[in-house]
Scaffold this motif. Structure first.
Motif, PDB file in Angstrom:
ATOM      1  N   ASP A  23       0.725  -1.082  -0.100  1.00 24.26           N
ATOM      2  CA  ASP A  23       0.193   0.042   0.075  1.00 24.26           C
ATOM      3  C   ASP A  23       1.029   0.962  -0.110  1.00 24.26           C
ATOM      4  OD1 ASP A  23      -1.616   2.229   0.472  1.00 24.26           O
ATOM      5  OD2 ASP A  23      -2.632   1.096   2.080  1.00 24.26           O
ATOM      6  N   ARG A  24       1.167   1.701  -1.086  1.00 26.99           N
ATOM      7  CA  ARG A  24       2.055   2.876  -1.427  1.00 26.99           C
ATOM      8  C   ARG A  24       1.468   4.255  -1.175  1.00 26.99           C
ATOM      9  NH1 ARG A  24       5.063   2.487   0.700  1.00 26.99           N
ATOM     10  NH2 ARG A  24       6.434   3.958  -0.079  1.00 26.99           N
ATOM     11  N   GLU A  25       0.285   4.195  -1.028  1.00 29.76           N
ATOM     12  CA  GLU A  25      -0.774   5.377  -0.792  1.00 29.76           C
ATOM     13  C   GLU A  25      -0.661   5.868   0.620  1.00 29.76           C
ATOM     14  OE1 GLU A  25      -4.530   5.651  -2.538  1.00 29.76           O
ATOM     15  OE2 GLU A  25      -3.722   4.746  -4.746  1.00 29.76           O
ATOM     16  N   GLN A  26      -0.795   4.943   1.561  1.00 23.42           N
ATOM     17  CA  GLN A  26      -1.005   5.023   3.012  1.00 23.42           C
ATOM     18  C   GLN A  26       0.109   4.873   3.972  1.00 23.42           C
ATOM     19  OE1 GLN A  26      -5.261   4.199   4.643  1.00 23.42           O
ATOM     20  NE2 GLN A  26      -4.924   2.644   2.855  1.00 23.42           N
TER      21      GLN A  26
END
Length: 98
Positions: A23-26
């Motif tokens: 999860d590179r967004e969060q």
């Protein structure tokens, strides 16, 4: 077929930790690496990761669930050095997630 905590807690935990690591967004990169490392250690201990979503889209809840799944395995399996090291890495990641 998806892995669940009751039927294969080791694989369930590894799959969740792998999902958090991806999860590179969060999830910041340093925390993602801890989770990916933990998933890799669990694979060394016999887990099979499957693509799985985060629990409610929440990395913290997913790491907590992975740790709870590790609590379901028997003491001998938990004492296996890769499993114990994976639990430590997951705990470290959870602390830094806040």
């Amino acid at each position: 077929m998806t892995t669940d905590a009751a039927s294969d807690p080791l694989s369930y935990a590894a799959s969740l930790l792998d999902a958090v690591g991806a999860d590179r967004e969060q999830v910041p990169a340093d925390i993602a690496l801890d989770c990916l490392y933990a998933a890799e250690l669990l694979e060394l201990a016999g887990a099979r990761t499957e693509s799985t979503p985060l629990i409610d889209g929440d990395p913290r809840a997913s790491v907590r669930a992975a740790m709870a799944a590790l609590g379901l395995i028997d003491l001998a399996a938990f004492a296996n050095p890769p499993v114990l090291d994976a639990a430590r890495a997951a705990r470290h990641a959870l602390r830094r997630l806040g």
